[in-house]
Design a protein around this motif. Structure first.
Motif, PDB file in Angstrom:
ATOM      1  N   ASP A   1       0.842  -1.205   0.000  1.00 34.35           N
ATOM      2  CA  ASP A   1       0.000   0.000   0.000  1.00 34.35           C
ATOM      3  C   ASP A   1       0.874   1.252   0.000  1.00 34.35           C
ATOM      4  OD1 ASP A   1      -2.460   1.371  -0.004  1.00 34.35           O
ATOM      5  OD2 ASP A   1      -2.419   1.598   2.164  1.00 34.35           O
ATOM      6  N   TRP A   2       1.959   1.214  -0.762  1.00 37.73           N
ATOM      7  CA  TRP A   2       2.922   2.314  -0.719  1.00 37.73           C
ATOM      8  C   TRP A   2       2.296   3.667  -1.066  1.00 37.73           C
ATOM      9  CZ3 TRP A   2       8.579   1.346  -2.579  1.00 37.73           C
ATOM     10  CH2 TRP A   2       9.160   0.385  -1.755  1.00 37.73           C
ATOM     11  N   GLY A   3       1.425   3.689  -2.049  1.00 42.08           N
ATOM     12  CA  GLY A   3       0.844   4.964  -2.460  1.00 42.08           C
ATOM     13  C   GLY A   3      -0.510   5.237  -1.848  1.00 42.08           C
ATOM     14  N   GLY A   4      -0.907   4.415  -0.869  1.00 41.49           N
ATOM     15  CA  GLY A   4      -2.228   4.547  -0.266  1.00 41.49           C
ATOM     16  C   GLY A   4      -2.230   5.300   1.042  1.00 41.49           C
TER      17      GLY A   4
ATOM     18  N   GLN B   1       0.370  13.038  -8.429  1.00 39.61           N
ATOM     19  CA  GLN B   1      -0.941  13.079  -7.786  1.00 39.61           C
ATOM     20  C   GLN B   1      -1.446  14.495  -7.509  1.00 39.61           C
ATOM     21  OE1 GLN B   1      -2.489  10.056  -7.296  1.00 39.61           O
ATOM     22  NE2 GLN B   1      -0.664   9.153  -8.228  1.00 39.61           N
ATOM     23  N   THR B   2      -0.525  15.444  -7.279  1.00 31.97           N
ATOM     24  CA  THR B   2      -0.944  16.777  -6.850  1.00 31.97           C
ATOM     25  C   THR B   2       0.070  17.818  -7.308  1.00 31.97           C
ATOM     26  OG1 THR B   2      -1.466  18.156  -4.912  1.00 31.97           O
ATOM     27  CG2 THR B   2       0.217  16.486  -4.634  1.00 31.97           C
ATOM     28  N   ASP B   3      -0.402  19.058  -7.426  1.00 32.32           N
ATOM     29  CA  ASP B   3       0.499  20.165  -7.763  1.00 32.32           C
ATOM     30  C   ASP B   3       0.526  21.204  -6.634  1.00 32.32           C
ATOM     31  OD1 ASP B   3      -2.016  21.238  -7.979  1.00 32.32           O
ATOM     32  OD2 ASP B   3      -1.778  21.969 -10.039  1.00 32.32           O
ATOM     33  N   ARG B   4       0.271  20.741  -5.409  1.00 31.91           N
ATOM     34  CA  ARG B   4       0.182  21.671  -4.284  1.00 31.91           C
ATOM     35  C   ARG B   4       1.540  22.144  -3.791  1.00 31.91           C
ATOM     36  NH1 ARG B   4      -2.276  18.560   0.896  1.00 31.91           N
ATOM     37  NH2 ARG B   4      -2.171  20.712   1.670  1.00 31.91           N
ATOM     38  N   PHE B   5       2.628  21.514  -4.235  1.00 32.89           N
ATOM     39  CA  PHE B   5       3.958  21.875  -3.753  1.00 32.89           C
ATOM     40  C   PHE B   5       4.657  22.811  -4.729  1.00 32.89           C
ATOM     41  CE2 PHE B   5       2.953  17.887  -1.678  1.00 32.89           C
ATOM     42  CZ  PHE B   5       3.310  18.145  -0.357  1.00 32.89           C
ATOM     43  N   ALA B   6       5.414  23.745  -4.172  1.00 30.97           N
ATOM     44  CA  ALA B   6       6.151  24.692  -5.010  1.00 30.97           C
ATOM     45  C   ALA B   6       7.338  24.022  -5.690  1.00 30.97           C
ATOM     46  CB  ALA B   6       6.625  25.877  -4.165  1.00 30.97           C
TER      47      ALA B   6
ATOM     48  N   LEU C   1      -0.154  -0.079 -10.877  1.00 29.82           N
ATOM     49  CA  LEU C   1      -0.656   1.281 -11.015  1.00 29.82           C
ATOM     50  C   LEU C   1      -0.678   1.996  -9.672  1.00 29.82           C
ATOM     51  CD1 LEU C   1      -3.607   0.829 -13.536  1.00 29.82           C
ATOM     52  CD2 LEU C   1      -1.264   1.536 -13.991  1.00 29.82           C
ATOM     53  N   HIS C   2      -0.875   1.250  -8.591  1.00 28.34           N
ATOM     54  CA  HIS C   2      -0.921   1.871  -7.273  1.00 28.34           C
ATOM     55  C   HIS C   2       0.413   1.771  -6.553  1.00 28.34           C
ATOM     56  CE1 HIS C   2      -5.146   2.904  -7.334  1.00 28.34           C
ATOM     57  NE2 HIS C   2      -5.411   1.707  -7.821  1.00 28.34           N
TER      58      HIS C   2
END
Length: 733
Positions: free
Chosen positions: A535-538, A581-586, A655-656
């Protein structure tokens, strides 16, 4: 080895007095240069009478790019510290006034000894202290290491790399012949080919020797030829790559040794099976496995002082390197063993017997600290556990008489030597050395703060906060955040000093620091640790995002638009995962991280890890069968049967878990760092990450170290690492 030309005595009180004279102009925010120039103390080694403690101190000079190590002694009564000015490693006491250890002798590492009674007799008084003289005792044709001494039998144990015949002399002759060959090829018939940061010689292994010593006053001589206790066997100790003297132990009378060894076999690279062996020190019998019933890892054998028992640590699950260590007690008279403190939820990491054999001291991680626990074996329920030292990180534990001596380090300072008196109510550890106190008082550091939040699966998850050293509680100023992600993945951010990933370097540079001990972290119970498997990406990713959300909400001085995420190893894998997964980091920093989990399986060295963590190579088997069936056009019904199989077993584990499926989403500026000698996660992982970033037009930079492994260990390289990392953060936050 350089023979000492002078000596120096430095009472700790002088360090305190000198620190009081510092002016405000001398104090500066903590920097990477501070990090590499602190004194590094080894684990303390008490003398047999408990009056003194031997240890080494290493110091790095950034102007000369050189490190110097020296042997020191601590006087336990008045805390005076004495520098012997001799480069002696792994000190062992041969008597209260005799010390030995490892040093270079004509190009090989040998055992040296010296009479230090004159140096110690002054009790810290320089006018009567006498400088010691060290001389080599052994002159073997190959390097030796990992020394341990048994006073009852006057036996010195050491290890050396030898061939199947077990001879030191033949090992030297074969090395010479190999060096003189015109060809350079090496033939392997089984794994390991390489391990951690070096290529493994297919015919050599580290084996255990003992040799008799003759001690007459201050004179020491060899009493015969060394005996290889593993001769003719395919056993090895210490167990590579991180084994040390804790892998073996003498019985109190010196007649027997116990050691931990990888069980010989073709499956060494995908099997964690280590057994405890016992063998007479006279070499007349072959080693005997006493823990063969267990197919997991058995380690850390220690004999009780009364000679009745042998204790060790045992992981019951095969292939699972992060399994909980059980504490095993073996009765030497009956050959029976039992598990102690079954109710204890923590996983002990080291064992030290009390002098009267009534109990054992164990270190274990617990909620962000590495604590010292006492296990009372007189308790009829299988051992009563109580906490002796509850804060910071504690290791190198020894007990002499009624005094526990150990090293302690924390988020706010490197290791120093501490002592604790047993049996005293509400006793607290007493700091005995203060080598780094003046240096620490010259730097501005940040005090750690613990926080807890509701993470994945509804579980409570712990995090750490460090405010920037420039933090002003009365200001409305906001600060950028360095969000650090630990590796392992079964590891933890514990309250301990690090010469690599140290939050103080970021806090000193003006950053707030947040670190989360997500699902999979150690020290929170085995269920929490094991939750990361497959569950590395979970759950870990959810914990990180929830932890960051909590920090941004609670600590309003953090600028949510200037957040950088950094991680190494599994943390580097998570950096790539975050980018998809996200672009919340600068911006992001990926140090020696995984790019493709499937490809890593075929390139890494310890295969048990991906096989247990992600069920490799079974994924490949399913994929290959599915592809084969898909070409069988006359049997579409069979292929239709395999479609749900592929989706059920392959997708959750590829994929996960693999970042390759999400590269198309990468857009956050990323600094990639990798070492050429990293064979755990080979350099191609870093190059693949950098290639993907460049090919997709993502702002990126590669920092490559041709001489580093999975870690950056050389001080000059550490300075460059911190310069590039902080420069990257400054650019994008």
């Amino acid at each position: 080895m350089k023979i000492p030309t002078y000596f120096h005595v430095l009472p700790n009180v002088l360090l305190i007095l000198s620190s009081l004279s510092l002016s405000g102009a001398d104090v500066h925010p903590f920097t990477a240069k501070d990090l590499v120039t602190f004194d590094k103390l080894s684990s303390p080694v008490p003398s047999p009478d408990g009056k003194h403690v031997a240890f080494t101190v290493s110091r790095y000079n950034p102007d000369e790019n050189k490190s110097k190590r020296s042997l020191w002694f601590l006087h336990m009564e008045n805390n005076a510290v004495v520098n012997a000015e001799a480069d002696i490693a792994e000190p062992v006491w041969l008597g209260s006034g005799l010390i030995g250890g490892l040093a270079d002798a004509n190009g090989t590492t040998q055992f040296w000894y010296g009479d230090v009674s004159g140096l110690l007799g002054g009790g810290g008084n320089t006018t009567i202290a006498k400088k010691p003289k060290f001389q080599p005792l052994t002159d073997y044709p190959v390097d030796i290491g990992n020394v341990k001494y048994n006073p009852k039998g006057s036996l010195l144990a050491f290890t050396a790399e030898v061939y199947q015949d077990g001879s030191l002399e033949e090992a030297a002759r074969r090395r010479k012949r190999e060096a003189e060959r015109f060809s350079t090829g090496v033939v392997y018939d089984q794994l390991f080919v390489r391990h951690w940061d070096h290529y493994v010689h297919p015919q050599r292994r580290s084996q255990l020797f003992v040799v008799q010593l003759k001690i007459d006053g201050s004179s020491v001589s060899l009493g015969g030829k060394p005996v290889n206790l593993m001769k003719g066997e395919k056993l090895e100790t210490p167990v590579a790559p991180f084994g040390d003297v804790s892998n073996f132990d003498f019985s109190p009378d010196g007649a027997e040794m116990a050691f931990s060894s990888r069980v010989p076999g073709h499956d060494a690279a995908w099997n964690t099976n280590l057994d405890i062996y016992i063998v007479p020190t006279n070499g007349r019998e072959k080693p005997k496995a006493i823990s063969a019933y267990n197919k997991g890892a058995d380690s850390y054998p220690v004999y009780s002082p009364d000679g009745k028992h042998l204790a060790w640590l045992q992981m019951p699950t095969p292939q699972y390197e992060a399994d909980k260590n059980d504490l095993i007690l073996y009765d030497r008279s009956t050959g029976k063993h039992r598990t102690l403190v079954r109710h204890w939820k923590l996983s002990p990491e080291s064992l030290t017997w009390l002098p009267d054999s009534s109990g054992i001291l164990a270190t274990a991680q617990h909620h962000g600290h590495v604590k010292i626990f006492q296990i009372d074996l007189r308790d009829k329920r299988g051992g009563k556990v109580s906490t002796l030292v509850s804060e910071h990180t504690n290791d190198g534990v020894s007990v002499v008489n009624n005094t526990v001596v150990f090293g302690q380090n924390s988020w706010t300072g490197p290791a120093e030597i501490f002592a604790l008196e047993l049996g005293l109510n509400a006793a607290h550890p007493v700091q005995k050395t203060r080598f780094n106190e003046k240096h620490l008082m010259e730097t501005l550091t940040s005090d750690p703060e613990e926080f807890w939040f509701k993470g994945a699966k509804g579980d409570k998850v712990m995090g750490w906060l460090f405010k920037p050293v420039s933090f002003d509680v009365h200001s409305t100023r906001q600060y950028p955040l360095a969000f650090l992600i630990h590796g392992g993945p079964e590891g933890a951010w514990n309250d301990g000093w690090s010469y690599r990933w140290n939050p103080q370097t970021f806090a000193g540079a003006g950053y707030a620091v947040v670190m989360i001990n997500f699902h999979g972290s150690t020290g929170y119970g085995q269920d929490f640790t094991r939750a990361i498997v497959k569950d590395w990406g979970g759950a870990p990713y959810k914990d990180l995002m929830k932890g960051l959300d909590y920090a941004l909400e609670e600590f309003t001085f953090i600028d949510r638009k200037r957040v950088a995420a950094l991680g190494a190893s599994y943390g580097g894998y998570m950096i790539n995962w975050i980018n998809g997964q996200t672009d919340r980091f600068a911006c992001l920093v990926n140090h020696d991280g995984i790019f493709d989990t499937r490809g890593t399986y075929y390139a890494t060295e310890e295969l048990w890890f991906p096989e247990f963590e992600a069920s490799f190579p079974h994924i490949s088997v399913i994929i290959n069968v599915a592809v084969f069936i898909s070409h069988l056009q006359p049997f579409p019904a069979v292929w239709c049967f395999f479609i749900p199989v592929v989706f059920q077993f392959v997708l959750p584990l590829t994929l996960h878990s693999s970042n390759t499926s999400h590269v198309k989403n990468w857009k956050t500026p990323t600094l990639v760092i990798h070492g050429e000698k990293d064979y755990r996660l080979p350099v191609t992982e870093g190059l693949s990450t950098f290639t993907a970033l460049q090919r997709h037009g993502v702002p990126s930079r590669l920092l490559y170290f041709p001489d580093e492994n999975h870690w950056v260990l050389k001080p000059a390289n550490s300075l460059l690492w911190n310069k590039e990392v902080l420069g990257w953060l400054d650019t994008w936050t």
